[in-house]
Design a protein around this motif. Structure first.
Motif, PDB file in Angstrom:
ATOM      1  N   MET A  54       0.785  -1.342  -0.025  1.00 15.64           N
ATOM      2  CA  MET A  54      -0.136   0.040   0.004  1.00 15.64           C
ATOM      3  C   MET A  54       0.852   1.104  -0.051  1.00 15.64           C
ATOM      4  O   MET A  54       0.538   2.225  -0.671  1.00 15.64           O
ATOM      5  N   ALA A  55       1.962   1.128   0.612  1.00 18.99           N
ATOM      6  CA  ALA A  55       2.891   2.357   0.737  1.00 18.99           C
ATOM      7  C   ALA A  55       3.580   2.433  -0.633  1.00 18.99           C
ATOM      8  O   ALA A  55       3.946   3.600  -1.044  1.00 18.99           O
ATOM      9  N   ARG A  56       3.852   1.608  -1.537  1.00 22.29           N
ATOM     10  CA  ARG A  56       4.650   1.517  -2.577  1.00 22.29           C
ATOM     11  C   ARG A  56       3.629   2.370  -3.546  1.00 22.29           C
ATOM     12  O   ARG A  56       4.071   2.763  -4.668  1.00 22.29           O
ATOM     13  N   TYR A  57       2.312   2.308  -3.317  1.00 25.74           N
ATOM     14  CA  TYR A  57       1.440   2.794  -4.331  1.00 25.74           C
ATOM     15  C   TYR A  57       1.618   4.345  -4.313  1.00 25.74           C
ATOM     16  O   TYR A  57       1.521   4.905  -5.465  1.00 25.74           O
ATOM     17  N   ARG A  58       1.970   4.856  -3.193  1.00 24.24           N
ATOM     18  CA  ARG A  58       2.313   6.212  -3.049  1.00 24.24           C
ATOM     19  C   ARG A  58       3.529   6.613  -4.009  1.00 24.24           C
ATOM     20  O   ARG A  58       3.333   7.882  -4.569  1.00 24.24           O
ATOM     21  N   TYR A  59       4.120   6.009  -4.322  1.00 27.82           N
ATOM     22  CA  TYR A  59       5.509   6.321  -5.090  1.00 27.82           C
ATOM     23  C   TYR A  59       5.390   5.676  -6.571  1.00 27.82           C
ATOM     24  O   TYR A  59       6.431   5.346  -7.460  1.00 27.82           O
ATOM     25  N   ARG A  60       4.269   5.173  -6.927  1.00 30.71           N
ATOM     26  CA  ARG A  60       4.300   4.525  -8.255  1.00 30.71           C
ATOM     27  C   ARG A  60       4.612   5.209  -9.629  1.00 30.71           C
ATOM     28  O   ARG A  60       5.108   4.525 -10.330  1.00 30.71           O
ATOM     29  N   ALA A  61       4.644   6.465  -9.410  1.00 28.68           N
ATOM     30  CA  ALA A  61       5.115   7.347 -10.620  1.00 28.68           C
ATOM     31  C   ALA A  61       6.251   8.168 -10.361  1.00 28.68           C
ATOM     32  O   ALA A  61       6.520   9.148 -10.902  1.00 28.68           O
ATOM     33  N   LEU A  62       7.145   7.665  -9.429  1.00 24.88           N
ATOM     34  CA  LEU A  62       8.461   8.386  -8.997  1.00 24.88           C
ATOM     35  C   LEU A  62       9.385   8.481 -10.288  1.00 24.88           C
ATOM     36  O   LEU A  62       9.774   9.661 -10.393  1.00 24.88           O
ATOM     37  N   LYS A  63       9.470   7.521 -11.045  1.00 32.19           N
ATOM     38  CA  LYS A  63      10.413   7.631 -12.084  1.00 32.19           C
ATOM     39  C   LYS A  63       9.592   7.898 -13.449  1.00 32.19           C
ATOM     40  O   LYS A  63      10.357   7.545 -14.521  1.00 32.19           O
ATOM     41  N   LEU A  76      -3.986  10.917 -16.605  1.00 33.91           N
ATOM     42  CA  LEU A  76      -2.635  11.618 -16.953  1.00 33.91           C
ATOM     43  C   LEU A  76      -1.964  10.636 -17.922  1.00 33.91           C
ATOM     44  O   LEU A  76      -2.193   9.630 -17.739  1.00 33.91           O
ATOM     45  N   LYS A  77      -1.286  11.206 -18.494  1.00 34.14           N
ATOM     46  CA  LYS A  77      -0.386  10.273 -19.446  1.00 34.14           C
ATOM     47  C   LYS A  77       0.934  10.445 -19.075  1.00 34.14           C
ATOM     48  O   LYS A  77       1.578  11.749 -18.860  1.00 34.14           O
ATOM     49  N   PHE A  78       1.827   9.397 -19.049  1.00 38.52           N
ATOM     50  CA  PHE A  78       3.130   9.337 -18.520  1.00 38.52           C
ATOM     51  C   PHE A  78       4.075   8.826 -19.382  1.00 38.52           C
ATOM     52  O   PHE A  78       3.622   8.141 -20.383  1.00 38.52           O
ATOM     53  N   GLN A  79       5.646   9.142 -19.291  1.00 38.06           N
ATOM     54  CA  GLN A  79       6.659   8.406 -20.208  1.00 38.06           C
ATOM     55  C   GLN A  79       7.807   8.380 -19.029  1.00 38.06           C
ATOM     56  O   GLN A  79       7.708   8.990 -18.260  1.00 38.06           O
TER      57      GLN A  79
END
Length: 86
Positions: A54-63, A76-79
């Motif tokens: 659950m905590a990792r969900y917070r940092y899912r888009a870190l990179k 949102l659109k990510f790359q």
């Protein structure tokens, strides 16, 4: 953080990690549970793994880099972020 002693692998404390504090938990072989010295959280391996996911969900888009915010109610659109790019 480095593991404090040999033996069963230590995990991060999910309670502390949610508050951006990186603390290893210790393993009590008698009770077969993990515990945190800082916040007194304790739980078995299954509970700790579930809460850490659950905590990792917070940092899912870190990179990832947001390239388009879209309109209302659109995702949102990510790359992938490449080091050194602006």
């Amino acid at each position: 953080m480095a593991q404090s002693k040999k033996g069963k692998l230590n995990f991060r404390c999910p309670s502390c990690f949610m508050r951006d504090i990186d603390i290893d938990m210790f393993y009590d072989e008698e009770k077969k549970e993990y515990y945190c010295l800082r916040c007194s959280f304790s739980g078995n391996e299954e509970t700790v793994l579930r809460l850490n996911d659950m905590a990792r969900y917070r940092y899912r888009a870190l990179k990832l880099r947001v390239v388009d915010f879209g309109e209302d109610n659109e995702p949102l659109k990510f790359q992938p972020h490449k080091r050194g790019e602006q």
